[in-house]
Design a protein around this motif. Structure first.
Motif, PDB file in Angstrom:
ATOM      1  N   THR A 178       2.498  11.226   3.762  1.00 10.97           N
ATOM      2  CA  THR A 178       1.764  11.978   4.577  1.00 10.97           C
ATOM      3  C   THR A 178       0.417  11.476   4.678  1.00 10.97           C
ATOM      4  N   ARG A 179      -0.214  11.092   3.427  1.00 13.57           N
ATOM      5  CA  ARG A 179      -1.666  10.634   3.660  1.00 13.57           C
ATOM      6  C   ARG A 179      -1.647   9.060   4.016  1.00 13.57           C
ATOM      7  N   GLN A 180      -0.594   8.514   3.799  1.00 12.90           N
ATOM      8  CA  GLN A 180      -0.517   7.041   4.634  1.00 12.90           C
ATOM      9  C   GLN A 180      -0.003   7.090   6.080  1.00 12.90           C
ATOM     10  N   GLY A 181       0.165   8.727   6.622  1.00 12.37           N
ATOM     11  CA  GLY A 181       0.670   8.540   7.843  1.00 12.37           C
ATOM     12  C   GLY A 181       2.012   8.018   8.164  1.00 12.37           C
ATOM     13  N   ILE A 182       2.693   7.980   7.284  1.00 15.80           N
ATOM     14  CA  ILE A 182       4.388   7.433   7.314  1.00 15.80           C
ATOM     15  C   ILE A 182       5.091   8.752   7.408  1.00 15.80           C
ATOM     16  N   PRO A 183       5.845   9.090   8.451  1.00 18.70           N
ATOM     17  CA  PRO A 183       6.718  10.135   8.702  1.00 18.70           C
ATOM     18  C   PRO A 183       7.918   9.933   7.925  1.00 18.70           C
ATOM     19  N   VAL A 184       8.423  11.193   7.280  1.00 13.08           N
ATOM     20  CA  VAL A 184       9.755  11.038   6.524  1.00 13.08           C
ATOM     21  C   VAL A 184      10.753  11.410   7.581  1.00 13.08           C
TER      22      VAL A 184
ATOM     23  N   ASP B 278       0.832  -1.103  -0.139  1.00  5.90           N
ATOM     24  CA  ASP B 278       0.008  -0.046   0.107  1.00  5.90           C
ATOM     25  C   ASP B 278       0.949   1.263  -0.030  1.00  5.90           C
ATOM     26  N   VAL B 279       2.057   1.256   0.577  1.00  5.80           N
ATOM     27  CA  VAL B 279       2.801   2.688   0.778  1.00  5.80           C
ATOM     28  C   VAL B 279       3.681   2.644  -0.565  1.00  5.80           C
ATOM     29  N   LEU B 280       4.622   1.435  -0.835  1.00  2.36           N
ATOM     30  CA  LEU B 280       5.496   1.387  -1.825  1.00  2.36           C
ATOM     31  C   LEU B 280       5.173   0.720  -3.083  1.00  2.36           C
ATOM     32  N   GLY B 281       3.782   0.556  -3.148  1.00  6.93           N
ATOM     33  CA  GLY B 281       3.161  -0.099  -4.537  1.00  6.93           C
ATOM     34  C   GLY B 281       3.695  -1.504  -5.101  1.00  6.93           C
ATOM     35  N   MET B 282       4.337  -2.280  -4.288  1.00 11.31           N
ATOM     36  CA  MET B 282       4.689  -3.616  -4.816  1.00 11.31           C
ATOM     37  C   MET B 282       3.606  -4.587  -4.678  1.00 11.31           C
ATOM     38  N   GLU B 283       3.852  -5.518  -5.413  1.00 13.15           N
ATOM     39  CA  GLU B 283       2.605  -6.767  -5.806  1.00 13.15           C
ATOM     40  C   GLU B 283       2.971  -7.955  -4.880  1.00 13.15           C
ATOM     41  N   LEU B 284       2.191  -8.172  -4.244  1.00 11.25           N
ATOM     42  CA  LEU B 284       2.267  -9.607  -3.277  1.00 11.25           C
ATOM     43  C   LEU B 284       2.065 -10.877  -4.355  1.00 11.25           C
ATOM     44  N   VAL B 285       3.226 -11.798  -4.106  1.00  5.64           N
ATOM     45  CA  VAL B 285       3.508 -12.930  -4.793  1.00  5.64           C
ATOM     46  C   VAL B 285       3.293 -13.958  -3.526  1.00  5.64           C
ATOM     47  N   THR B 286       2.459 -15.109  -3.901  1.00  2.57           N
ATOM     48  CA  THR B 286       2.751 -16.451  -3.098  1.00  2.57           C
ATOM     49  C   THR B 286       3.133 -17.545  -4.018  1.00  2.57           C
ATOM     50  N   PHE B 287       4.016 -18.479  -3.404  1.00  3.33           N
ATOM     51  CA  PHE B 287       4.553 -19.492  -4.102  1.00  3.33           C
ATOM     52  C   PHE B 287       4.921 -20.476  -2.758  1.00  3.33           C
ATOM     53  N   GLY B 288       4.968 -21.746  -3.571  1.00  2.00           N
ATOM     54  CA  GLY B 288       5.654 -22.836  -2.754  1.00  2.00           C
ATOM     55  C   GLY B 288       4.441 -23.576  -1.977  1.00  2.00           C
ATOM     56  N   ALA B 289       4.755 -24.425  -1.445  1.00  2.48           N
ATOM     57  CA  ALA B 289       3.937 -25.090  -0.410  1.00  2.48           C
ATOM     58  C   ALA B 289       4.730 -25.753   1.084  1.00  2.48           C
TER      59      ALA B 289
ATOM     60  N   TYR C   4      13.993   9.174   3.450  1.00  2.00           N
ATOM     61  CA  TYR C   4      14.259   8.294   4.267  1.00  2.00           C
ATOM     62  C   TYR C   4      13.047   8.060   5.098  1.00  2.00           C
ATOM     63  N   LEU C   5      12.722   6.914   5.395  1.00  2.00           N
ATOM     64  CA  LEU C   5      11.444   6.622   6.337  1.00  2.00           C
ATOM     65  C   LEU C   5      11.754   5.152   6.785  1.00  2.00           C
ATOM     66  N   ARG C   6      10.763   4.642   7.431  1.00  2.00           N
ATOM     67  CA  ARG C   6      10.865   3.185   8.121  1.00  2.00           C
ATOM     68  C   ARG C   6       9.719   2.410   8.006  1.00  2.00           C
ATOM     69  N   ASP C   7      10.216   1.112   7.668  1.00  2.00           N
ATOM     70  CA  ASP C   7       9.068   0.056   7.515  1.00  2.00           C
ATOM     71  C   ASP C   7       8.621  -0.413   9.040  1.00  2.00           C
ATOM     72  N   PRO C   8       7.410  -1.258   8.800  1.00  2.00           N
ATOM     73  CA  PRO C   8       6.937  -1.515  10.267  1.00  2.00           C
ATOM     74  C   PRO C   8       8.219  -2.189  11.101  1.00  2.00           C
ATOM     75  N   ASP C   9       9.177  -2.738  10.746  1.00  2.63           N
ATOM     76  CA  ASP C   9      10.014  -3.546  11.473  1.00  2.63           C
ATOM     77  C   ASP C   9      11.171  -2.402  11.974  1.00  2.63           C
ATOM     78  N   GLY C  10      11.010  -1.438  11.249  1.00  2.00           N
ATOM     79  CA  GLY C  10      12.218  -0.361  11.520  1.00  2.00           C
ATOM     80  C   GLY C  10      13.445  -0.409  10.510  1.00  2.00           C
ATOM     81  N   ASN C  11      13.285  -1.151   9.369  1.00  2.00           N
ATOM     82  CA  ASN C  11      14.240  -1.162   8.396  1.00  2.00           C
ATOM     83  C   ASN C  11      14.213   0.357   7.959  1.00  2.00           C
ATOM     84  N   LEU C  12      15.398   0.872   7.390  1.00  2.00           N
ATOM     85  CA  LEU C  12      15.595   1.924   6.721  1.00  2.00           C
ATOM     86  C   LEU C  12      15.448   1.990   5.425  1.00  2.00           C
ATOM     87  N   ILE C  13      14.414   2.709   5.001  1.00  2.00           N
ATOM     88  CA  ILE C  13      13.793   2.689   3.371  1.00  2.00           C
ATOM     89  C   ILE C  13      14.295   4.209   2.747  1.00  2.00           C
TER      90      ILE C  13
END
Length: 129
Positions: A90-96, A27-38, A114-123
């Motif tokens: 800003t609309r997503q509530g993500i601080p820069v 939702d924030v970075l616009g990536m596509e979810l892919v599932t694979f494997g079992a 620069y921003l942070r993902d939910p785990d605190g990774n630097l993006i």
């Protein structure tokens, strides 16, 4: 001839929670979810690359020496203006945390936010200068 690599196919992020991470990167970075494997595995695709997700404590082998949420520093290139990114974040509530600031990317000068993902990774979201 000396062997050499030509591009990045994927990288792995160890995350605390799949849902939170998937929501952020989709939702924030616009990536596509892919599932694979079992059993199902999760990845986030962008361009011709992807980020595979491993749940902390349940990482697949082989794995990093010290996997853990919040240990990554990732830079993503964009063709969207950083002004548009700032409004979107800003609309997503993500601080820069910083930026726009000039940096040096793999192919030359870039401008970065620069921003942070939910785990605190630097993006870092960067646009070629």
């Amino acid at each position: 001839m000396q062997p050499h690599v030509t591009s990045l196919d994927h990288l792995v992020l160890t995350v605390a929670e799949f849902d939170r991470t998937i929501t952020f990167y989709r939702d924030v970075l616009g990536m596509e979810l892919v599932t694979f494997g079992a059993p199902p595995r999760y990845a986030l695709r962008f361009g011709v690359q992807k980020i595979n997700l491993h749940l902390a404590g349940q990482e697949l082998e082989p794995k990093e020496r010290a996997p853990g949420p919040g240990t990554a520093d990732l830079c993503f290139l964009t063709d969207t203006s950083l002004t548009d990114w700032q409004a979107h974040l800003t609309r997503q509530g993500i601080p820069v945390e910083d930026g726009p600031v000039p940096r040096t990317g793999a192919a030359g000068p870039i401008m970065s936010l620069y921003l942070r993902d939910p785990d605190g990774n630097l993006i870092e979201i960067s646009q070629p200068a």
